[in-house]
Scaffold this motif. Structure first.
Motif, PDB file in Angstrom:
ATOM      1  N   LYS A 183       0.826  -1.214   0.000  1.00 60.78           N
ATOM      2  CA  LYS A 183       0.000   0.000   0.000  1.00 60.78           C
ATOM      3  C   LYS A 183       0.857   1.260   0.000  1.00 60.78           C
ATOM      4  O   LYS A 183       0.362   2.347  -0.261  1.00 60.78           O
ATOM      5  CB  LYS A 183      -0.939   0.002   1.199  1.00 60.78           C
ATOM      6  CG  LYS A 183      -2.041  -1.027   1.084  1.00 60.78           C
ATOM      7  CD  LYS A 183      -2.944  -0.968   2.298  1.00 60.78           C
ATOM      8  CE  LYS A 183      -4.031  -2.021   2.187  1.00 60.78           C
ATOM      9  NZ  LYS A 183      -4.921  -2.005   3.342  1.00 60.78           N
ATOM     10  N   PHE A 237       1.448   4.117  -7.586  1.00 65.01           N
ATOM     11  CA  PHE A 237       0.732   3.311  -8.568  1.00 65.01           C
ATOM     12  C   PHE A 237       1.229   3.645  -9.965  1.00 65.01           C
ATOM     13  O   PHE A 237       0.925   4.701 -10.503  1.00 65.01           O
ATOM     14  CB  PHE A 237      -0.772   3.541  -8.452  1.00 65.01           C
ATOM     15  CG  PHE A 237      -1.570   2.630  -9.327  1.00 65.01           C
ATOM     16  CD1 PHE A 237      -1.775   1.316  -8.955  1.00 65.01           C
ATOM     17  CD2 PHE A 237      -2.090   3.083 -10.515  1.00 65.01           C
ATOM     18  CE1 PHE A 237      -2.499   0.457  -9.764  1.00 65.01           C
ATOM     19  CE2 PHE A 237      -2.824   2.234 -11.330  1.00 65.01           C
ATOM     20  CZ  PHE A 237      -3.021   0.923 -10.955  1.00 65.01           C
ATOM     21  N   THR A 238       2.028   2.771 -10.540  1.00 60.92           N
ATOM     22  CA  THR A 238       2.506   2.897 -11.918  1.00 60.92           C
ATOM     23  C   THR A 238       2.391   1.514 -12.567  1.00 60.92           C
ATOM     24  O   THR A 238       2.270   0.506 -11.864  1.00 60.92           O
ATOM     25  CB  THR A 238       3.982   3.355 -11.976  1.00 60.92           C
ATOM     26  OG1 THR A 238       4.811   2.299 -11.453  1.00 60.92           O
ATOM     27  CG2 THR A 238       4.216   4.636 -11.202  1.00 60.92           C
ATOM     28  N   THR A 241       5.211  -0.771 -11.090  1.00 64.98           N
ATOM     29  CA  THR A 241       5.038  -1.167  -9.691  1.00 64.98           C
ATOM     30  C   THR A 241       3.847  -2.105  -9.548  1.00 64.98           C
ATOM     31  O   THR A 241       3.853  -2.977  -8.683  1.00 64.98           O
ATOM     32  CB  THR A 241       4.869   0.044  -8.751  1.00 64.98           C
ATOM     33  OG1 THR A 241       3.745   0.812  -9.158  1.00 64.98           O
ATOM     34  CG2 THR A 241       6.119   0.885  -8.707  1.00 64.98           C
ATOM     35  N   ARG A 242       2.857  -1.960 -10.404  1.00 63.54           N
ATOM     36  CA  ARG A 242       1.713  -2.860 -10.357  1.00 63.54           C
ATOM     37  C   ARG A 242       2.154  -4.305 -10.629  1.00 63.54           C
ATOM     38  O   ARG A 242       1.709  -5.231  -9.958  1.00 63.54           O
ATOM     39  CB  ARG A 242       0.657  -2.432 -11.368  1.00 63.54           C
ATOM     40  CG  ARG A 242      -0.632  -3.182 -11.222  1.00 63.54           C
ATOM     41  CD  ARG A 242      -1.744  -2.595 -12.029  1.00 63.54           C
ATOM     42  NE  ARG A 242      -1.256  -1.878 -13.191  1.00 63.54           N
ATOM     43  CZ  ARG A 242      -1.970  -1.602 -14.257  1.00 63.54           C
ATOM     44  NH1 ARG A 242      -3.209  -1.990 -14.316  1.00 63.54           N
ATOM     45  NH2 ARG A 242      -1.468  -0.938 -15.261  1.00 63.54           N
TER      46      ARG A 242
END
Length: 120
Positions: free
Chosen positions: A26, A30-31, A34-35
């Motif tokens: 968390k 969020f890219t 990285t996802r």
């Protein structure tokens, strides 16, 4: 510690690791890249616990050995993913260090279990 106590302790320990990985993820931005990292990390960490639990429902010693081998493989993948993340600037560094330590300990324990109890 009895075998039953070890098994219960280790089932809990793998669950705690998976939850710690979920909390750690968390803290990621969020890219697209990285996802992918988060997906692999969560998948591997959760699989450790799932396969360890499944090893105690095995129908034979060979099936149990196969499940323990999968736990070792998934623990190694978790460690790899965490090492990869460590080389980036993603995530909370304090949480990352704690997860790396616990993941490494689980990997060592499972590798020793595999080698000591199932050596042929």
């Amino acid at each position: 510690m009895t075998n039953e106590e070890f098994n219960e302790n280790f089932r809990n320990r793998t669950m705690v690791l998976a939850l710690a990985v979920l909390r750690f993820n968390k803290t990621f931005p969020f890219t697209p890249s990285t996802r992918v990292m988060v997906y692999q990390l969560v998948k591997a960490a959760a699989s450790e616990g799932a396969n360890y639990r499944a090893s105690y429902r095995s129908r034979s010693k060979n099936e149990r050995f196969a499940k323990i081998c999968i736990v070792v493989e998934e623990a190694d993948e978790t460690q790899y993913c965490l090492d990869l993340v460590d080389k980036t600037t993603c995530g909370d560094r304090k949480q990352l260090k704690l997860v790396i330590i616990e993941s490494g300990e689980i990997l060592k324990i499972m590798t020793n279990l595999k080698e000591s109890q199932y050596a042929k």
